[in-house]
Design a protein around this motif. Structure first.
Motif, PDB file in Angstrom:
ATOM      1  N   ILE A   1      21.410   9.552  77.597  1.00 41.63           N
ATOM      2  CA  ILE A   1      20.246   8.904  76.990  1.00 41.63           C
ATOM      3  C   ILE A   1      20.152   9.246  75.510  1.00 41.63           C
ATOM      4  O   ILE A   1      20.195  10.410  75.109  1.00 41.63           O
ATOM      5  N   TYR A   2      20.039   8.201  74.712  1.00 40.04           N
ATOM      6  CA  TYR A   2      19.849   8.310  73.269  1.00 40.04           C
ATOM      7  C   TYR A   2      18.538   7.624  72.889  1.00 40.04           C
ATOM      8  O   TYR A   2      18.122   6.655  73.530  1.00 40.04           O
ATOM      9  N   VAL A   3      17.941   8.097  71.808  1.00 40.89           N
ATOM     10  CA  VAL A   3      16.861   7.353  71.170  1.00 40.89           C
ATOM     11  C   VAL A   3      17.331   7.053  69.751  1.00 40.89           C
ATOM     12  O   VAL A   3      17.602   7.964  68.966  1.00 40.89           O
TER      13      VAL A   3
ATOM     14  N   ASN B   1      10.069   3.654  64.442  1.00 42.60           N
ATOM     15  CA  ASN B   1      10.543   2.600  65.341  1.00 42.60           C
ATOM     16  C   ASN B   1      11.612   3.231  66.225  1.00 42.60           C
ATOM     17  O   ASN B   1      12.536   3.868  65.705  1.00 42.60           O
ATOM     18  N   HIS B   2      11.482   3.073  67.536  1.00 43.42           N
ATOM     19  CA  HIS B   2      12.412   3.727  68.455  1.00 43.42           C
ATOM     20  C   HIS B   2      13.031   2.735  69.436  1.00 43.42           C
ATOM     21  O   HIS B   2      12.370   1.772  69.845  1.00 43.42           O
ATOM     22  N   MET B   3      14.253   2.995  69.814  1.00 44.82           N
ATOM     23  CA  MET B   3      14.917   2.231  70.866  1.00 44.82           C
ATOM     24  C   MET B   3      15.598   3.207  71.816  1.00 44.82           C
ATOM     25  O   MET B   3      16.682   3.713  71.517  1.00 44.82           O
ATOM     26  N   PRO B   4      14.979   3.522  72.952  1.00 51.81           N
ATOM     27  CA  PRO B   4      15.609   4.430  73.919  1.00 51.81           C
ATOM     28  C   PRO B   4      16.612   3.678  74.794  1.00 51.81           C
ATOM     29  O   PRO B   4      16.284   2.645  75.379  1.00 51.81           O
ATOM     30  N   ILE B   5      17.829   4.172  74.862  1.00 49.02           N
ATOM     31  CA  ILE B   5      18.860   3.523  75.666  1.00 49.02           C
ATOM     32  C   ILE B   5      19.623   4.574  76.467  1.00 49.02           C
ATOM     33  O   ILE B   5      19.674   5.746  76.082  1.00 49.02           O
TER      34      ILE B   5
ATOM     35  N   ILE C   1      18.235  -0.096  78.981  1.00 55.25           N
ATOM     36  CA  ILE C   1      17.038   0.467  78.381  1.00 55.25           C
ATOM     37  C   ILE C   1      16.628   1.724  79.134  1.00 55.25           C
ATOM     38  O   ILE C   1      16.605   1.744  80.362  1.00 55.25           O
ATOM     39  N   ALA C   2      16.314   2.775  78.407  1.00 60.31           N
ATOM     40  CA  ALA C   2      15.888   4.042  79.000  1.00 60.31           C
ATOM     41  C   ALA C   2      14.365   4.122  79.007  1.00 60.31           C
ATOM     42  O   ALA C   2      13.691   3.378  78.290  1.00 60.31           O
TER      43      ALA C   2
END
Length: 204
Positions: free
Chosen positions: A143-145, A125-129, A50-51
């Motif tokens: 890093i991607y979102v 809706n976001h998922m930062p990784i 997780i970022a």
């Protein structure tokens, strides 16, 4: 005694046992407390972690700036070598805008069309990784979102609502250096009455 039972058993008959449901509840409370005090297991994944949430904020801001035609604010979030990939093919055939100047020019032209009255982004809706493993295809580490949101456009008087999936990649300076979109372009093409991406490739 009068009951005919030995004295020790007569004493036990005077003990009050809590009702059955109450006993079960007490046991459940004790078990829950024990579980809460147990060491927490930490989930790990060799491919990503997780970022920080700030990247989700930056990704959303960039899309909101784009929709609002705030090109100066949007530009400030982009790397000079940013790439914008449209969902009109696979990784080898899709339309790709390369460089900040090309990305800004295309979107200024599109949002400047008389047919396109407005565009808004909502319901994010976001998922930062942070990708730490070895990605395949054209993907890179970093890093991607991953975002899922609604894009609503008014085109030739028609309201066109799209649910979009976007991957936004950041460089080491926290600048966006790649967008990849995944969504069905058909409603846009129908409302606009033309396929701009096909025209850009010299197709009819």
């Amino acid at each position: 005694g009068a009951s005919g039972l030995p004295a020790k058993f007569q004493t036990m008959t005077n003990v009050k046992i809590p009702p059955f449901p109450l006993t079960i509840t007490a046991v459940a409370v004790l078990l829950t407390a024990a579980c809460n005090n147990a060491p927490k297991a930490t989930a790990t994944n060799a491919l990503f972690r997780i970022a920080p949430a700030e990247y989700a904020t930056l990704a959303e801001q960039s899309l909101v700036y784009l929709a609002a035609k705030n090109f100066d604010a949007w530009s400030a979030l982009l790397a000079d070598d940013v790439e914008y990939d449209f969902p009109d093919g696979d990784q080898n055939t899709r339309t790709k805008l390369k460089g900040k100047a090309a990305v800004l020019a295309w979107w200024k032209d599109y949002l400047g069309l008389p047919a396109v009255t407005s565009m808004t982004m909502s319901e994010f809706n976001h998922m930062p990784i942070e990708v730490t493993g070895e990605p395949k295809g054209e993907a890179t580490k970093g890093i991607y979102v991953i975002s899922y949101f609604t894009n609503t456009q008014v085109i030739n008087g028609q309201t066109v609502g799209l649910r979009m999936n976007f991957s936004t990649h950041f460089n080491s300076d926290k600048k966006i250096d790649r967008y990849v979109g995944y969504y069905d372009r058909t409603p846009i093409v129908k409302a606009l009455g033309r396929n701009l991406l096909a025209e850009g490739k010299g197709e009819k």
